[in-house]
Motif scaffolding. Structure first.
Motif, PDB file in Angstrom:
ATOM      1  N   LEU A  71       5.134 -11.544   6.862  1.00  0.00           N
ATOM      2  CA  LEU A  71       5.372 -12.457   7.847  1.00  0.00           C
ATOM      3  C   LEU A  71       4.433 -13.136   8.826  1.00  0.00           C
ATOM      4  N   LEU A  72       3.649 -11.965   9.192  1.00  0.00           N
ATOM      5  CA  LEU A  72       2.627 -12.543  10.092  1.00  0.00           C
ATOM      6  C   LEU A  72       1.455 -13.026   9.814  1.00  0.00           C
ATOM      7  N   GLY A  98       1.046  -1.170   0.076  1.00  0.00           N
ATOM      8  CA  GLY A  98      -0.033  -0.060  -0.127  1.00  0.00           C
ATOM      9  C   GLY A  98       0.950   1.126   0.108  1.00  0.00           C
ATOM     10  N   PHE A  99       0.540   2.250   0.747  1.00  0.00           N
ATOM     11  CA  PHE A  99       1.587   3.359   0.895  1.00  0.00           C
ATOM     12  C   PHE A  99       2.163   3.355   2.249  1.00  0.00           C
ATOM     13  N   ASN A 100       2.329   2.221   2.859  1.00  0.00           N
ATOM     14  CA  ASN A 100       2.643   2.179   4.167  1.00  0.00           C
ATOM     15  C   ASN A 100       4.153   2.084   4.155  1.00  0.00           C
ATOM     16  N   GLU A 101       4.856   3.400   4.244  1.00  0.00           N
ATOM     17  CA  GLU A 101       6.317   3.677   4.094  1.00  0.00           C
ATOM     18  C   GLU A 101       7.019   3.492   5.142  1.00  0.00           C
ATOM     19  N   PRO A 102       8.132   3.093   4.879  1.00  0.00           N
ATOM     20  CA  PRO A 102       9.201   2.737   6.203  1.00  0.00           C
ATOM     21  C   PRO A 102       9.400   3.954   7.198  1.00  0.00           C
ATOM     22  N   HIS A 139      12.165 -12.062   0.514  1.00  0.00           N
ATOM     23  CA  HIS A 139      12.349 -13.437   0.257  1.00  0.00           C
ATOM     24  C   HIS A 139      13.314 -13.839   1.452  1.00  0.00           C
ATOM     25  N   ASP A 140      14.393 -13.178   1.829  1.00  0.00           N
ATOM     26  CA  ASP A 140      15.371 -13.481   2.738  1.00  0.00           C
ATOM     27  C   ASP A 140      14.800 -13.048   4.178  1.00  0.00           C
ATOM     28  N   CYS A 141      13.633 -12.391   4.521  1.00  0.00           N
ATOM     29  CA  CYS A 141      13.548 -11.875   5.760  1.00  0.00           C
ATOM     30  C   CYS A 141      12.898 -12.909   6.653  1.00  0.00           C
ATOM     31  N   THR A 142      13.153 -12.548   7.814  1.00  0.00           N
ATOM     32  CA  THR A 142      12.763 -13.496   9.040  1.00  0.00           C
ATOM     33  C   THR A 142      12.398 -12.638  10.111  1.00  0.00           C
ATOM     34  N   ARG A 143      12.480 -11.475  10.027  1.00  0.00           N
ATOM     35  CA  ARG A 143      12.081 -10.669  11.182  1.00  0.00           C
ATOM     36  C   ARG A 143      11.048  -9.498  10.926  1.00  0.00           C
ATOM     37  N   ILE A 144      10.264  -9.011  11.771  1.00  0.00           N
ATOM     38  CA  ILE A 144       9.497  -8.114  11.384  1.00  0.00           C
ATOM     39  C   ILE A 144      10.152  -6.797  11.486  1.00  0.00           C
TER      40      ILE A 144
END
Ligand code: F6R
Length: 243
Positions: free
Chosen positions: A225-226, A140-144, A210-215
């Protein structure tokens, strides 16, 4: 996260369209959240094609824009509502009353965000959300950013997103600075999520996802991931850094 890599953009588009249409066959009153931008054009065209040949009937479906620029009128050529109308609604016989977008001209944008969130909940939340992904990992537009609103809200677009979206405007100065977007929680309440990505410019972000394992709130796509029913579909260019 479950990933399917296709050779070409057209194959990515066809797979994503088939995914939506399969869900539509199971539930003709399908409640969809749909993205705009460059990536979904092929998928939407394929959904139109399937409707044209009688393989998909969207006449009882519901569609919500994932986001909308503040403060473009619904019929502004650059509005995201107009984008979905042009690429999808006009061709598939979905009733206009079944198509939703935040009213970005409302006097109170925060009241409008609440109203849009309630409208989604009143429809039983999304059966399917199709997402693109930003180079910075936005969905969406949920920016960092360090904290996130879980529900629909007003967001300031960051410079990278404004620069990326400038290609759809005649001048970068014309790109709106703010939008209303679904919240991460709104997206995660969807029963199924499909994320599509195409092209070399998405290779780094797709590898990170693809590599991410943490929120990581600074990498918003990591919230996926949730969720237990996420399908990533990307073409070989977007997957080129995934090993
Ligand atoms: C647009 C949206 C954005 C885009 C993302 C990728 O409705 O929600 O998250 O999906 O900015 O845009 P493209 O596909 O143009 O690279």
């Amino acid at each position: 996260l479950n990933i399917t890599i296709t050779e070409t953009y057209d194959e990515m588009s066809a797979l994503a369209a088939q995914y939506v249409v399969r869900a539509l066959h199971e539930k003709p009153e399908l409640v969809m959240a749909l993205p705009t931008g460059g990536t979904p054009v092929g998928m939407l065209a394929e959904m139109c094609h399937l409707a044209r040949v009688g393989a998909a009937d969207f006449s009882r479906a519901f569609s919500f824009n994932i986001d909308e620029y503040i403060a473009l009128a619904k019929d502004d050529p650059q509005s995201y509502y107009r984008f979905l109308a042009h690429h999808f609604y006009q061709h598939v016989g979905i009733p206009t009353a079944n198509t939703f977008v935040p009213d970005v001209l409302a006097d109170s944008l925060s009241a409008e965000c609440d109203r849009y969130e309630r409208a989604i909940q009143n429809h039983g939340d999304f059966d399917i959300t199709v997402l693109g992904i930003g180079h910075d990992g936005h969905i969406g537009f949920n920016e960092p950013q360090s904290t996130h609103s879980p529900v629909c809200h007003v967001i300031d677009l960051n410079d990278e997103t404004i620069a990326a979206n400038a290609r759809f405007f005649s001048r970068q100065a014309d790109v709106p600075r703010q939008a209303i977007t679904l919240g991460i929680g709104t997206i995660l309440r969807s029963k199924a999520i499909v994320l599509i990505a195409s092209g070399h410019s998405k290779a780094a972000v797709m590898k990170q996802l693809h590599d991410c394992t943490r929120i990581d709130p600074l990498f918003p796509a990591s919230f996926l991931l949730l969720h237990s029913n996420v399908t990533l579909i990307c073409d070989s260019e977007a997957a080129s850094l995934i090993t």
